[in-house]
Design a protein around this motif. Structure first.
Motif, PDB file in Angstrom:
ATOM      1  N   PRO A 181       0.815  -1.227   0.000  1.00 42.91           N
ATOM      2  CA  PRO A 181       0.000   0.000   0.000  1.00 42.91           C
ATOM      3  C   PRO A 181       0.849   1.278   0.000  1.00 42.91           C
ATOM      4  CG  PRO A 181      -0.818  -1.555   1.636  1.00 42.91           C
ATOM      5  CD  PRO A 181       0.453  -2.127   1.097  1.00 42.91           C
ATOM      6  N   TYR A 182       0.368   2.278  -0.758  1.00 44.79           N
ATOM      7  CA  TYR A 182       1.021   3.584  -0.762  1.00 44.79           C
ATOM      8  C   TYR A 182       1.096   4.172   0.654  1.00 44.79           C
ATOM      9  CZ  TYR A 182       0.398   3.999  -5.922  1.00 44.79           C
ATOM     10  OH  TYR A 182       0.433   3.853  -7.286  1.00 44.79           O
ATOM     11  N   THR A 183       0.086   3.907   1.466  1.00 42.63           N
ATOM     12  CA  THR A 183       0.083   4.447   2.838  1.00 42.63           C
ATOM     13  C   THR A 183       1.317   3.972   3.600  1.00 42.63           C
ATOM     14  OG1 THR A 183      -1.343   2.592   3.442  1.00 42.63           O
ATOM     15  CG2 THR A 183      -2.408   4.720   3.146  1.00 42.63           C
ATOM     16  N   GLU A 184       1.692   2.712   3.375  1.00 40.47           N
ATOM     17  CA  GLU A 184       2.899   2.195   4.038  1.00 40.47           C
ATOM     18  C   GLU A 184       4.143   2.892   3.519  1.00 40.47           C
ATOM     19  OE1 GLU A 184       3.398  -2.049   3.862  1.00 40.47           O
ATOM     20  OE2 GLU A 184       1.408  -2.420   4.696  1.00 40.47           O
ATOM     21  N   ALA A 185       4.184   3.123   2.212  1.00 39.16           N
ATOM     22  CA  ALA A 185       5.351   3.795   1.626  1.00 39.16           C
ATOM     23  C   ALA A 185       5.530   5.166   2.267  1.00 39.16           C
ATOM     24  CB  ALA A 185       5.180   3.920   0.114  1.00 39.16           C
ATOM     25  N   LEU A 186       4.417   5.864   2.448  1.00 41.99           N
ATOM     26  CA  LEU A 186       4.493   7.199   3.041  1.00 41.99           C
ATOM     27  C   LEU A 186       4.997   7.128   4.479  1.00 41.99           C
ATOM     28  CD1 LEU A 186       3.880  10.254   2.805  1.00 41.99           C
ATOM     29  CD2 LEU A 186       1.530   9.750   3.491  1.00 41.99           C
TER      30      LEU A 186
END
Lengths: 464, 464
Positions: free
Chosen positions: A417-422
């Motif tokens: 998930p992009y949220t994790e990347a952030l």
């Protein structure tokens, strides 16, 4: 038609066949149409523009960088191999820093690459594939209004002309940043919406192929000329040309506003891009021919209306192009929607609810990362400290892949998930801030001591 | 017509007379029309709704709290005294905390008060005053489109009917949160815009007057029943009634969604508002009669288009009602615009530029303060620590007015910029956080020791 894939789909799907309208025949609209048609639905795609296969390209495109999320969505529907034929792999950045030798920075591990594709070429191909599958396209038919609760579309010559009414079971809005479908949802109470333009504009430019058809610059690199407040990028095409994009402030000392004569444009290119003197004539030719475009971040919620209407791609979450994730994020919407379709059969309300719940925070995260990445590309890539950080991260990540997946790789080469990347990216930056404080880091960056220190910091700071 | 005021204006103004359209006959639209007409312009006000003087009120109003900024704008145009006749001063909050005795909390210094006014009553009065001055009103004439660059308006029965074209020199959009004028500007490239709805809705309720016409509750207080997730407020009217507003989440355990039957509503009011048992029958009567409304924060930029079009009031900056500043901020827009008109004469481009530059950050600041104030009203007013803070601040502010102007007073009883209120309010909270750490503060809050400590903290922290 591909009977093998059709068979695979029909064994998975427990959905009744629906009449579905997709508004927008762009990349996300045509891929979604293909998915839905293959799943047994009857799909019609509306687009207010003419068939892109029959017109010249707009001169306002940035080349696409297809990466893992995009490929995954194409693979699931069986067209990855077909599309790879029109793509060129780029495994590194080529950094053209002022008064410095050309520097290559690998994107990921060996074998990992992003793929340069012309937006127009890909869009034409996608429409061909969807049409071959049975999707109907209605080009130059303008949707003016939507009855959301009843999934009715109204089209006509103009907003004030006679309208034609169409009744569907479901409508998807894939009509881009200035979506008409979303516009209708926006008029409902409690619809949250924001559009934020950045102060930087862009212009498409071209570096032509050599007379023999070969590329004038390395064709396995994403070229960047980082100039601080502005930058030029170049991505290769199959025909030997490069599609370049000049990102430049709209107003200010060095800006689109300040470049109004050919002499000013000449001076600008000669001052800031002396290393591509030979290619520069093309750049100048296009400068006054092509339009200057703006870039916007669009956020909204909800993305769906009952079990009738859903937004996908830019219409739900337009982002600035600096992470190369706009199309990839839109294609990932389709992968997620498809997962939910497999889980919930005819319960479209549940499909839509879970789809927007899962995608909205990820869309917000990639919007944030994309905004931040302008600074990284235009300034930091020219900064020796930043280049050193990347080298330390890469070395450590290769040795301890379970402890350290660089943020760029997480966004680009994974489907986490992009949220994790952030979140993890912020944590990694804090770790690297500490690492860069080590005295003499410039010399001993690849020493055991630095490696041990990183392990210690990570141990004390939690881990990925 | 008031010749004295006209004379005063014409001596100040060096503007040529313009033909001006104001879209929207609400509070800000009608006051702006009055200002412009008195300054020598010819003003026409368009409104899609009927003349509010000829129809019943909507049943979705929150009473207005006119405070310093609003009065200032009325004073400048000579109608303050006239409007004070339809207003009731409230110099304190009356806090109806559950299972606690009624507690009165003064708003400011002696003589400082906010003024309760019925929105409908005030709007009718303002239209009367503008009309008497020569402003023309075109009610029930719907503006559908605007040619921004040429200041042309298009009106008609419906979006698809025949339209009538009007040509003006200037157009002002005072058409509220869902402004048609802004809607047109929004379609321009690089127009930043956001609309964000809160999860709490509201409903207008009424407490009738006693049979003898007197008020059932203290009529010099702003009544609050703070209940944490929700709250009830009541503001007096001239006729002995109170206009109450119930703020309640749309969804959740205690919510509008959960109150669908009369029995549920009965139980809700009896459980949470036992101290107004007598008045409760009216509340219940209105509960199912009046609509539930939503609240939105709207931000946008720019507010103006060349020297042709400008937004004022809610159309530029709709805010939630929890600081009682919506109308006051809109009226202050007019004061600022008027200052710029005096400075720049016929240079409307400069007038508009400076107007939006000065007002935009202040509008953002009051938007933020208004959002935060829901929590203050619904929860903190019931918290003994919060009440103690207010008492300490008040005592200190009275003794050292040059060092400490409480944030509420700065917003409500001054015309200092909202941006300062936001910044200084944050600083004051940090100071008060330290003060509240003093051991035994509950007992010695009004001692010399606490006062000295505050002086010391302020000395170390910078000052207002």
């Amino acid at each position: 038609m591909n009977p093998v894939i059709l068979n695979r789909f029909s064994s998975i799907f427990m959905q009744s066949s629906k009449n579905i309208a997709v508004v927008g025949s762009g990349l996300v609209g045509s891929l979604l149409a293909l998915y839905l048609q293959k799943a047994g639905h009857k799909v019609v795609v509306f687009d207010r523009r003419p068939d892109i296969r029959k017109v010249e390209f707009s001169g306002r495109s940035i080349n696409l960088a297809m990466s893992n999320r995009g490929w995954k969505a194409l693979r699931e529907i069986g067209i990855e191999i077909e599309i790879k034929k029109i793509a060129l792999p780029l495994d590194k950045r080529a950094l053209h820093v002022s008064s410095q030798p050309l520097y290559f920075q690998p994107y990921g591990k060996k074998g990992e690459a992003i793929y340069s594709i012309s937006r127009g070429v890909l869009n034409r191909k996608m429409i061909d594939l969807a049409e071959a599958e049975g999707v109907k396209f209605r080009f130059e038919e303008k949707v003016w209004d939507i009855d959301l609760a009843n999934a009715r579309l109204y089209t006509g010559e103009s907003e004030k002309s006679e309208w034609k009414e169409y009744q569907y079971d479901l409508i998807f809005g894939a009509d881009g940043a200035f979506s008409r479908v979303r516009h209708k949802m926006q008029r409902n109470s409690r619809f949250n919406y924001s559009q934020h333009f950045v102060d930087v504009g862009y212009k498409e430019l071209t570096i032509d192929a050599n007379p023999d058809g070969s590329h004038k610059l390395d064709n396995a690199s994403f070229h960047i000329w980082p100039r601080g407040e502005f930058m030029l990028i170049a991505m290769p095409n199959l025909d030997g040309s490069f599609t370049c994009t000049l990102f430049l402030p709209f107003e200010g000392e060095v800006s689109f506003e300040s470049l109004t004569t050919e002499a000013q444009a000449d001076a600008f290119f000669e001052t800031h891009f002396p290393d591509i003197k030979e290619e520069i004539s093309n750049l100048k030719r296009d400068f006054f021919k092509n339009p200057t475009s703006s870039m916007v971040t669009i956020k909204c919620f909800p993305w769906t209306y009952w079990d009738k209407v859903a937004l996908v791609g830019d219409s739900a979450h337009a982002i600035v192009p600096f992470y190369g994730q706009g199309m990839n994020a839109g294609f990932e919407d389709i992968s997620v929607l498809f997962e939910k379709m497999k889980q919930h059969g005819d319960n479209w309300e549940q499909i839509f609810l879970e789809y927007q719940q899962e995608r909205k925070p990820n869309a917000d995260a990639i919007a944030e990362l994309s905004c931040r990445n302008f600074l990284e590309m235009s300034s930091k890539t020219a900064d020796p400290e930043f280049i050193l950080r990347k080298k330390i991260e890469k070395r450590f990540g290769e040795k301890y892949p379970e402890l350290w997946l660089p943020m760029y790789s997480r966004v680009t080469f994974s489907d986490k998930p992009y949220t994790e990347a952030l979140a993890i990216g912020d944590w990694q930056r804090a770790v690297m801030d500490e690492v860069m404080e080590i005295p003499g880091i410039e010399e001993k960056w690849n020493s055991q001591k630095v490696e041990d220190k990183m392990l210690e910091i990570i141990k004390n700071n939690g881990s990925t």
